[in-house]
Structure formats: C-alpha cells, structure tokens
Design a protein around this motif. Structure first.
Motif, PDB file in Angstrom:
ATOM      1  N   PRO A  27      -9.226  -4.798 -25.068  1.00 21.21           N
ATOM      2  CA  PRO A  27      -7.809  -4.434 -24.927  1.00 21.21           C
ATOM      3  C   PRO A  27      -7.517  -3.702 -23.617  1.00 21.21           C
ATOM      4  O   PRO A  27      -6.456  -3.897 -23.016  1.00 21.21           O
ATOM      5  CB  PRO A  27      -7.530  -3.526 -26.121  1.00 21.21           C
ATOM      6  N   ILE A  28      -8.460  -2.894 -23.150  1.00 21.70           N
ATOM      7  CA  ILE A  28      -8.267  -2.203 -21.868  1.00 21.70           C
ATOM      8  C   ILE A  28      -8.185  -3.221 -20.740  1.00 21.70           C
ATOM      9  O   ILE A  28      -7.332  -3.126 -19.856  1.00 21.70           O
ATOM     10  CB  ILE A  28      -9.403  -1.185 -21.629  1.00 21.70           C
ATOM     11  N   GLY A  29      -9.058  -4.229 -20.771  1.00 21.52           N
ATOM     12  CA  GLY A  29      -9.025  -5.282 -19.759  1.00 21.52           C
ATOM     13  C   GLY A  29      -7.740  -6.085 -19.811  1.00 21.52           C
ATOM     14  O   GLY A  29      -7.186  -6.461 -18.774  1.00 21.52           O
ATOM     15  N   ALA A  30      -7.249  -6.346 -21.016  1.00 19.49           N
ATOM     16  CA  ALA A  30      -5.988  -7.087 -21.150  1.00 19.49           C
ATOM     17  C   ALA A  30      -4.826  -6.274 -20.592  1.00 19.49           C
ATOM     18  O   ALA A  30      -3.949  -6.826 -19.900  1.00 19.49           O
ATOM     19  CB  ALA A  30      -5.746  -7.433 -22.613  1.00 19.49           C
ATOM     20  N   LEU A  31      -4.797  -4.986 -20.861  1.00 23.69           N
ATOM     21  CA  LEU A  31      -3.731  -4.132 -20.316  1.00 23.69           C
ATOM     22  C   LEU A  31      -3.830  -4.021 -18.799  1.00 23.69           C
ATOM     23  O   LEU A  31      -2.811  -4.042 -18.097  1.00 23.69           O
ATOM     24  CB  LEU A  31      -3.788  -2.748 -20.956  1.00 23.69           C
ATOM     25  N   LEU A  32      -5.050  -3.933 -18.289  1.00 26.46           N
ATOM     26  CA  LEU A  32      -5.251  -3.886 -16.845  1.00 26.46           C
ATOM     27  C   LEU A  32      -4.749  -5.173 -16.190  1.00 26.46           C
ATOM     28  O   LEU A  32      -4.055  -5.138 -15.171  1.00 26.46           O
ATOM     29  CB  LEU A  32      -6.726  -3.662 -16.526  1.00 26.46           C
ATOM     30  N   THR A  33      -5.074  -6.306 -16.799  1.00 25.03           N
ATOM     31  CA  THR A  33      -4.620  -7.596 -16.282  1.00 25.03           C
ATOM     32  C   THR A  33      -3.093  -7.661 -16.270  1.00 25.03           C
ATOM     33  O   THR A  33      -2.489  -8.080 -15.274  1.00 25.03           O
ATOM     34  CB  THR A  33      -5.192  -8.745 -17.132  1.00 25.03           C
ATOM     35  N   ALA A  34      -2.483  -7.255 -17.356  1.00 25.00           N
ATOM     36  CA  ALA A  34      -1.018  -7.278 -17.434  1.00 25.00           C
ATOM     37  C   ALA A  34      -0.387  -6.326 -16.418  1.00 25.00           C
ATOM     38  O   ALA A  34       0.627  -6.657 -15.795  1.00 25.00           O
ATOM     39  CB  ALA A  34      -0.565  -6.913 -18.847  1.00 25.00           C
ATOM     40  N   GLY A  35      -0.990  -5.182 -16.221  1.00 19.46           N
ATOM     41  CA  GLY A  35      -0.472  -4.223 -15.246  1.00 19.46           C
ATOM     42  C   GLY A  35      -0.549  -4.738 -13.824  1.00 19.46           C
ATOM     43  O   GLY A  35       0.401  -4.606 -13.037  1.00 19.46           O
ATOM     44  N   VAL A  36      -1.679  -5.347 -13.473  1.00 17.98           N
ATOM     45  CA  VAL A  36      -1.832  -5.892 -12.127  1.00 17.98           C
ATOM     46  C   VAL A  36      -0.881  -7.072 -11.916  1.00 17.98           C
ATOM     47  O   VAL A  36      -0.281  -7.224 -10.845  1.00 17.98           O
ATOM     48  CB  VAL A  36      -3.306  -6.306 -11.865  1.00 17.98           C
ATOM     49  N   LEU A  37      -0.712  -7.896 -12.951  1.00 18.28           N
ATOM     50  CA  LEU A  37       0.236  -9.012 -12.864  1.00 18.28           C
ATOM     51  C   LEU A  37       1.653  -8.499 -12.628  1.00 18.28           C
ATOM     52  O   LEU A  37       2.373  -9.001 -11.753  1.00 18.28           O
ATOM     53  CB  LEU A  37       0.186  -9.849 -14.142  1.00 18.28           C
ATOM     54  N   THR A  38       2.042  -7.489 -13.381  1.00 20.70           N
ATOM     55  CA  THR A  38       3.380  -6.918 -13.224  1.00 20.70           C
ATOM     56  C   THR A  38       3.574  -6.342 -11.823  1.00 20.70           C
ATOM     57  O   THR A  38       4.604  -6.584 -11.175  1.00 20.70           O
ATOM     58  CB  THR A  38       3.622  -5.824 -14.285  1.00 20.70           C
ATOM     59  N   ALA A  39       2.592  -5.601 -11.343  1.00 24.70           N
ATOM     60  CA  ALA A  39       2.687  -5.024  -9.994  1.00 24.70           C
ATOM     61  C   ALA A  39       2.770  -6.124  -8.938  1.00 24.70           C
ATOM     62  O   ALA A  39       3.531  -6.013  -7.967  1.00 24.70           O
ATOM     63  CB  ALA A  39       1.489  -4.123  -9.728  1.00 24.70           C
ATOM     64  N   GLY A  40       2.020  -7.190  -9.127  1.00 19.49           N
ATOM     65  CA  GLY A  40       2.054  -8.298  -8.177  1.00 19.49           C
ATOM     66  C   GLY A  40       3.406  -8.995  -8.155  1.00 19.49           C
ATOM     67  O   GLY A  40       3.924  -9.330  -7.089  1.00 19.49           O
ATOM     68  N   LEU A  41       3.972  -9.207  -9.330  1.00 22.25           N
ATOM     69  CA  LEU A  41       5.280  -9.859  -9.390  1.00 22.25           C
ATOM     70  C   LEU A  41       6.369  -8.982  -8.770  1.00 22.25           C
ATOM     71  O   LEU A  41       7.257  -9.474  -8.070  1.00 22.25           O
ATOM     72  CB  LEU A  41       5.625 -10.208 -10.843  1.00 22.25           C
ATOM     73  N   ILE A  42       6.301  -7.685  -9.016  1.00 19.70           N
ATOM     74  CA  ILE A  42       7.259  -6.758  -8.401  1.00 19.70           C
ATOM     75  C   ILE A  42       7.105  -6.781  -6.883  1.00 19.70           C
ATOM     76  O   ILE A  42       8.089  -6.796  -6.134  1.00 19.70           O
ATOM     77  CB  ILE A  42       7.081  -5.339  -8.977  1.00 19.70           C
ATOM     78  N   SER A  43       5.866  -6.817  -6.425  1.00 19.80           N
ATOM     79  CA  SER A  43       5.605  -6.845  -4.990  1.00 19.80           C
ATOM     80  C   SER A  43       6.165  -8.118  -4.355  1.00 19.80           C
ATOM     81  O   SER A  43       6.747  -8.073  -3.267  1.00 19.80           O
ATOM     82  CB  SER A  43       4.098  -6.729  -4.779  1.00 19.80           C
ATOM     83  N   PHE A  44       6.003  -9.256  -5.022  1.00 22.47           N
ATOM     84  CA  PHE A  44       6.569 -10.507  -4.515  1.00 22.47           C
ATOM     85  C   PHE A  44       8.094 -10.431  -4.459  1.00 22.47           C
ATOM     86  O   PHE A  44       8.716 -10.898  -3.504  1.00 22.47           O
ATOM     87  CB  PHE A  44       6.152 -11.700  -5.378  1.00 22.47           C
ATOM     88  N   LYS A  45       8.674  -9.842  -5.503  1.00 19.98           N
ATOM     89  CA  LYS A  45      10.138  -9.748  -5.567  1.00 19.98           C
ATOM     90  C   LYS A  45      10.689  -8.874  -4.434  1.00 19.98           C
ATOM     91  O   LYS A  45      11.755  -9.145  -3.892  1.00 19.98           O
ATOM     92  CB  LYS A  45      10.569  -9.203  -6.923  1.00 19.98           C
ATOM     93  N   LYS A  46       9.931  -7.837  -4.066  1.00 21.63           N
ATOM     94  CA  LYS A  46      10.370  -6.949  -2.984  1.00 21.63           C
ATOM     95  C   LYS A  46      10.110  -7.548  -1.607  1.00 21.63           C
ATOM     96  O   LYS A  46      10.512  -6.963  -0.604  1.00 21.63           O
ATOM     97  CB  LYS A  46       9.673  -5.598  -3.102  1.00 21.63           C
ATOM     98  N   GLY A  47       9.417  -8.676  -1.561  1.00 22.49           N
ATOM     99  CA  GLY A  47       9.188  -9.339  -0.276  1.00 22.49           C
ATOM    100  C   GLY A  47       7.865  -9.033   0.381  1.00 22.49           C
ATOM    101  O   GLY A  47       7.601  -9.477   1.497  1.00 22.49           O
ATOM    102  N   ASN A  48       7.006  -8.272  -0.267  1.00 25.39           N
ATOM    103  CA  ASN A  48       5.702  -7.949   0.301  1.00 25.39           C
ATOM    104  C   ASN A  48       4.692  -8.987  -0.202  1.00 25.39           C
ATOM    105  O   ASN A  48       3.936  -8.737  -1.146  1.00 25.39           O
ATOM    106  CB  ASN A  48       5.292  -6.530  -0.097  1.00 25.39           C
TER     107      ASN A  48
END
Length: 81
Positions: A27-48
C-alpha cells in the motif's frame, strides 16, 4: 443455500489468515506511485515538461517496485506444495 454459507466461512478464514501476513510495503508503494503520478500531471499542466517527464519516469520505477513487492510477497506467502 448451505453451500453458500460454507463458502462464506471459508473465505472469512482465508482473509483472516492473509491479514496476519499482509505486506505493509505494497500500500505504501501504491500511494507513492499515485503521489508521483499526481505531481507529474500537475507539473505538465503548469508547463514544466522537463520535470513532468522526470516524474513520469519516477512513477514507472515506483510502479515497478510495487508490482515486484506484490509478486514477491505472493511467492513468499503462497501455498507450499
């Protein structure tokens, strides 16, 4: 109907056994994966896109590690024949 009740009690026993052997890292790995995915999508949305690409690569590594933990725990705790 009696067979269904028997199957339910067998499932409950199985889940009780599995609870004791639960791997807390999955479960820790799944949460880590989801967190990194979310951060990546936010980063793409901001143009970075450079940071977004790095985070997507990190997500793949985290996801692979999570799957490896799931497979190894299933192998380790699986039924011995």
């Amino acid at each position: 109907m009696e067979k269904m009740g028997n199957a339910d009690s067998e499932m409950e026993q199985l889940f009780e056994q599995k609870k004791r052997l639960k791997n807390p890292l999955v479960p820790i790995g799944a949460l880590l994966t989801a967190g990194v995915l979310t951060a990546g999508l936010i980063s793409f949305k901001k143009g970075n896109s450079h940071l977004g690409q790095q985070l997507m690569r990190a997500r793949v590594v985290a996801q692979g590690a999570t799957v490896a933990l799931m497979v190894s725990s299933a192998y380790f705790f699986g039924e011995k024949s």
